[in-house]
Design a protein around this motif. Structure first.
Motif, PDB file in Angstrom:
ATOM      1  N   MET A 167      43.988  62.963  28.259  1.00  0.00           N
ATOM      2  CA  MET A 167      44.881  60.719  28.536  1.00  0.00           C
ATOM      3  C   MET A 167      45.553  60.461  29.743  1.00  0.00           C
ATOM      4  N   LEU A 168      44.852  58.966  30.505  1.00  0.00           N
ATOM      5  CA  LEU A 168      46.010  58.693  31.897  1.00  0.00           C
ATOM      6  C   LEU A 168      47.225  59.519  31.986  1.00  0.00           C
ATOM      7  N   THR A 169      47.777  59.234  32.968  1.00  0.00           N
ATOM      8  CA  THR A 169      49.261  59.148  32.934  1.00  0.00           C
ATOM      9  C   THR A 169      50.181  58.121  33.349  1.00  0.00           C
ATOM     10  N   ILE A 170      51.168  58.037  33.503  1.00  0.00           N
ATOM     11  CA  ILE A 170      51.511  56.878  33.262  1.00  0.00           C
ATOM     12  C   ILE A 170      51.877  56.613  35.243  1.00  0.00           C
ATOM     13  N   GLN A 171      51.896  57.853  35.872  1.00  0.00           N
ATOM     14  CA  GLN A 171      51.688  58.281  36.865  1.00  0.00           C
ATOM     15  C   GLN A 171      50.379  57.153  37.994  1.00  0.00           C
ATOM     16  N   GLU A 172      49.142  57.998  36.766  1.00  0.00           N
ATOM     17  CA  GLU A 172      47.990  56.987  37.662  1.00  0.00           C
ATOM     18  C   GLU A 172      47.976  55.763  37.298  1.00  0.00           C
ATOM     19  N   ILE A 173      48.484  55.075  35.966  1.00  0.00           N
ATOM     20  CA  ILE A 173      48.807  53.828  35.726  1.00  0.00           C
ATOM     21  C   ILE A 173      49.212  52.790  37.036  1.00  0.00           C
ATOM     22  N   LEU A 174      50.009  54.316  37.290  1.00  0.00           N
ATOM     23  CA  LEU A 174      51.483  52.849  37.873  1.00  0.00           C
ATOM     24  C   LEU A 174      50.997  52.939  39.274  1.00  0.00           C
ATOM     25  N   GLU A 175      50.338  53.960  39.844  1.00  0.00           N
ATOM     26  CA  GLU A 175      49.480  53.981  41.318  1.00  0.00           C
ATOM     27  C   GLU A 175      48.726  52.731  41.155  1.00  0.00           C
ATOM     28  N   THR A 176      47.904  53.163  40.532  1.00  0.00           N
ATOM     29  CA  THR A 176      46.633  51.907  40.439  1.00  0.00           C
ATOM     30  C   THR A 176      47.360  50.293  40.633  1.00  0.00           C
ATOM     31  N   ASN A 177      48.557  50.134  39.596  1.00  0.00           N
ATOM     32  CA  ASN A 177      48.610  48.972  39.835  1.00  0.00           C
ATOM     33  C   ASN A 177      49.704  48.257  40.697  1.00  0.00           C
ATOM     34  N   ARG A 178      50.181  50.136  41.423  1.00  0.00           N
ATOM     35  CA  ARG A 178      50.784  49.340  42.752  1.00  0.00           C
ATOM     36  C   ARG A 178      50.461  49.024  43.996  1.00  0.00           C
ATOM     37  N   MET A 179      49.258  49.887  44.053  1.00  0.00           N
ATOM     38  CA  MET A 179      47.835  49.190  44.687  1.00  0.00           C
ATOM     39  C   MET A 179      47.207  47.666  44.635  1.00  0.00           C
ATOM     40  N   ILE A 180      47.184  47.482  43.772  1.00  0.00           N
ATOM     41  CA  ILE A 180      47.111  45.980  43.448  1.00  0.00           C
ATOM     42  C   ILE A 180      48.275  45.484  43.337  1.00  0.00           C
ATOM     43  N   GLU A 181      49.311  45.262  43.037  1.00  0.00           N
ATOM     44  CA  GLU A 181      50.440  44.272  43.175  1.00  0.00           C
ATOM     45  C   GLU A 181      51.562  44.372  44.657  1.00  0.00           C
ATOM     46  N   GLN A 182      51.134  46.262  45.133  1.00  0.00           N
ATOM     47  CA  GLN A 182      51.925  45.588  46.260  1.00  0.00           C
ATOM     48  C   GLN A 182      51.146  46.012  47.268  1.00  0.00           C
ATOM     49  N   ASN A 183      50.452  46.864  47.962  1.00  0.00           N
ATOM     50  CA  ASN A 183      49.040  47.316  48.300  1.00  0.00           C
ATOM     51  C   ASN A 183      47.838  46.238  48.883  1.00  0.00           C
ATOM     52  N   ASN A 184      48.506  44.897  48.357  1.00  0.00           N
ATOM     53  CA  ASN A 184      46.847  44.270  48.630  1.00  0.00           C
ATOM     54  C   ASN A 184      45.651  44.991  47.873  1.00  0.00           C
ATOM     55  N   PHE A 185      45.120  45.765  47.350  1.00  0.00           N
ATOM     56  CA  PHE A 185      44.209  45.673  47.143  1.00  0.00           C
ATOM     57  C   PHE A 185      43.681  45.387  46.284  1.00  0.00           C
ATOM     58  N   ASP A 186      42.147  45.122  46.726  1.00  0.00           N
ATOM     59  CA  ASP A 186      41.263  43.593  45.948  1.00  0.00           C
ATOM     60  C   ASP A 186      40.144  44.480  46.448  1.00  0.00           C
ATOM     61  N   VAL A 187      38.818  43.226  45.296  1.00  0.00           N
ATOM     62  CA  VAL A 187      37.343  43.597  45.444  1.00  0.00           C
ATOM     63  C   VAL A 187      37.435  42.485  46.175  1.00  0.00           C
ATOM     64  N   ARG A 188      36.799  42.411  47.382  1.00  0.00           N
ATOM     65  CA  ARG A 188      37.022  41.025  48.710  1.00  0.00           C
ATOM     66  C   ARG A 188      35.905  40.066  48.094  1.00  0.00           C
ATOM     67  N   THR A 189      34.311  40.339  47.881  1.00  0.00           N
ATOM     68  CA  THR A 189      33.772  39.710  47.334  1.00  0.00           C
ATOM     69  C   THR A 189      32.796  40.662  46.387  1.00  0.00           C
ATOM     70  N   ILE A 190      32.083  39.605  45.514  1.00  0.00           N
ATOM     71  CA  ILE A 190      31.202  39.690  44.959  1.00  0.00           C
ATOM     72  C   ILE A 190      29.646  39.379  45.355  1.00  0.00           C
ATOM     73  N   THR A 191      28.719  39.173  46.233  1.00  0.00           N
ATOM     74  CA  THR A 191      27.837  38.582  45.891  1.00  0.00           C
ATOM     75  C   THR A 191      26.375  38.487  45.820  1.00  0.00           C
ATOM     76  N   LEU A 192      25.965  37.609  45.020  1.00  0.00           N
ATOM     77  CA  LEU A 192      24.764  37.332  44.713  1.00  0.00           C
ATOM     78  C   LEU A 192      23.503  36.900  45.619  1.00  0.00           C
ATOM     79  N   GLY A 193      22.523  37.945  45.801  1.00  0.00           N
ATOM     80  CA  GLY A 193      21.425  37.653  46.850  1.00  0.00           C
ATOM     81  C   GLY A 193      20.627  37.158  45.809  1.00  0.00           C
ATOM     82  N   ILE A 194      19.842  35.897  46.378  1.00  0.00           N
ATOM     83  CA  ILE A 194      18.724  35.647  46.320  1.00  0.00           C
ATOM     84  C   ILE A 194      17.823  35.284  46.928  1.00  0.00           C
ATOM     85  N   SER A 195      16.404  36.140  46.607  1.00  0.00           N
ATOM     86  CA  SER A 195      15.181  35.391  47.141  1.00  0.00           C
ATOM     87  C   SER A 195      15.086  34.127  47.232  1.00  0.00           C
ATOM     88  N   LEU A 196      14.450  33.713  48.332  1.00  0.00           N
ATOM     89  CA  LEU A 196      13.966  32.131  48.326  1.00  0.00           C
ATOM     90  C   LEU A 196      12.260  32.356  48.928  1.00  0.00           C
TER      91      LEU A 196
END
Lengths: 452, 89
Positions: free
Chosen positions: A1-30
């Protein structure tokens, strides 16, 4: 089972330390869109991109909401236009750029990459037309990004193109002078370009890629900076270990997002680009990571070593977290997009020459460098040649995204807005390179042994 | 599918009861609750099973966010996989 520390760490990374997925890029052959009539070709690419990319933005938004991880950009990359437009009977590819721009607007992506040519060994007819079309194409479109690969370790450097790109960058700056030469921020010149990079402005869908592919770029300089605060004063083994662990965690989330996007869209997963991509926001700076390692200001002696540790440890940690890693993976150093780099330039600790040294160990090259508007085309070509030589000799990707801002001089600053940020005008060596650049031809591919 | 609900805000009477009621009404089963008070701030993490839920995760996020805004609490619901993938190999 996940611990409260692990869950809070993930959310702190997102909320306080600007962790994000910068881009989803779809490559298309033309590759199946070619047609001698440029109007029909443009119609073909518009239809293919809008059909393939129809659900991209919605899918990204759904994943963002369900997992609670910001996905900043949804983007599209396409086969280099110089290749697919070559069979058109046309002397300008500006209409193609307009079709790409229209398609990007229809599907709601903020950038579309692939107004590109690969000319490291020489030009074809389509390459020449595309390169000559760049200034007008970037002036007349909003979302199109352009890139040129003019050097590689296997082929050497195409110095004719180096000369031409200095002129093209100047012309692009002139045509977008009302927007502080914004067109140049959407134009990258590469050596050893990766064909699966999801990040703009250099993204395109390489000719060896599948029909369609989903690639994801992760980011999170703020998370690495925060983690390093915990090991202040400890040795470099501790620094490298901390960066690796953090990069692993960040990349795992990128892998999850990529797999989900791939599954939901029914498009194969390509690669994760595990880059530390800064933004001008507070707490999202690569320069501040280097300073956290013990440098008074980015650019101080030791900066290149600090960046080398960071770039290498990010790759080592990230590689273990994803089944397929590619693109530009490493640490980006785009000056105007990084609050710490901007401050370092302003206080005089970071110069163009030091940035060039840093590009020997960073993941890309001289990026988002604003220089005086009177910088000559030959000087810009000289900077490109130096950067291409570093990439060619060291078997790494290097690039130049330089913006000669009309009417601006050293002491001024320029505001590009949004993720592109702002920058003081960076001084450039004023001794001339004109006769060197005028020679043209090709710099031969380098020897791969006797590496001293 | 499991989801993680995190609640952060000023402590007050009845927070757990209020969230539990919303979950019960929507047939969401609570698997684990972990709660503490840090400097007067209420921190709670719940892991819930949404297999029999009457509403989607997206709708549940809206319901909880609405209730949180009403009470001055930050309530988030996220798919559990983002935590699992980051912290478990």
């Amino acid at each position: 089972m996940l611990t409260i520390q692990e869950i809070l760490e993930t959310n702190r990374m997102i909320e306080q330390n600007n962790f994000d997925v910068r881009t989803i890029t779809l490559g298309i052959s033309l590759r199946d869109c070619c047609h001698p009539d440029i109007k029909i070709f443009c119609q073909n690419i518009y239809e293919k991109i809008t059909r393939a990319g129809e659900h991209l933005v919605r899918t990204g938004e759904d994943i963002e909401a369900e997992y609670g991880i910001p996905i900043i950009n949804k983007r599209i990359s396409v086969t280099p236009i110089a290749i697919v437009a070559e069979s058109c009977h046309a002397d300008s590819y500006v209409p193609v750029a307009q079709a790409l721009d229209a398609a990007a607007k229809t599907v709601g992506v903020n950038f579309i990459g692939g107004f590109s040519a690969l000319v490291e060994k020489g030009y074809t007819k389509g390459d020449r037309i595309l390169i000559q079309s760049i200034p007008e194409a970037l002036a007349q479109t909003e979302r199109v990004c352009s890139s040129i690969n003019l050097a590689s370790t296997k082929a050497g450097i195409n110095m004719d193109c180096v000369r031409e790109m200095g002129q093209i960058i100047k012309r692009t700056a002139e045509l977008t002078s009302d927007r502080d030469a914004l067109g140049c921020a959407k134009l990258v010149v590469f050596a050893n370009v990766p064909e699966d990079n999801p990040f703009m402005a250099g993204a395109f869908h390489g000719v060896g890629e599948a029909e369609k592919v989903i690639s994801v770029g992760v980011s999170g300089p703020g998370v690495v900076k925060r983690a390093l605060e915990e090991v202040r004063g400890q040795d470099f083994s501790a620094v490298a270990e901390t960066i690796k662990k953090t990069a692993f965690k960040i990349t795992r989330v990128g892998q999850l997002v990529a797999q989900e996007a791939s599954r939901r869209m029914g498009v194969p997963f390509g690669i994760i680009d595990l880059s530390l991509a800064p933004t001008p926001a507070v707490g999202d700076s690569v320069a501040h990571i280097l300073e956290e390692m013990g440098l008074e200001s980015c650019g101080a002696p030791g900066t290149t070593a600090a960046l080398a540790i960071l770039n290498d440890a990010v790759k080592k940690g990230g590689l273990m977290a994803s089944s397929h890693v590619g693109g530009l993976s490493g640490a980006f150093i785009p000056v105007s997009e990084d609050a710490g780099m901007i401050a370092a330039v302003e206080r005089g600790s970071l110069t163009l020459e030091k940035l060039e040294a840093m590009t020997c160990v960073c993941s890309v090259g001289l990026d988002m460098i604003a220089v005086a508007g009177d910088t000559s085309a030959a000087t810009i070509s000289g900077i490109i040649a130096d950067e291409a030589a570093i990439g060619m000799i060291n078997n790494k990707t290097t690039a130049v995204r330089i913006i000669p801002v009309p009417g601006k001089k050293v002491g001024d600053s320029v505001e590009f807005g949004g993720l592109l940020g702002y920058s003081p005008i960076i001084p450039v060596n004023t001794f001339k390179s004109d006769d060197f650049i005028a020679r043209g031809g090709r710099i031969p591919a380098p020897i791969r042994s006797l590496t001293n | 599918m499991k989801a993680v609900i995190t609640i952060v805000g000023q402590d007050r009477v009845g927070i757990v009861a209020m969230v539990s009621e919303i979950l019960a009404v929507n047939s969401v089963n609570i698997l684990n609750i972990n709660q503490n008070i840090l400097d007067g701030f209420f921190n709670m993490v719940m892991i819930v099973d949404m297999a029999s839920s009457k509403v989607s995760l997206k709708d549940m996020q809206q319901i909880l966010k609405g209730k949180g805004d009403e009470l001055g609490l930050d309530i988030k619901a996220q798919h559990e996989d983002i935590f699992q993938i980051m912290h478990r190999i």
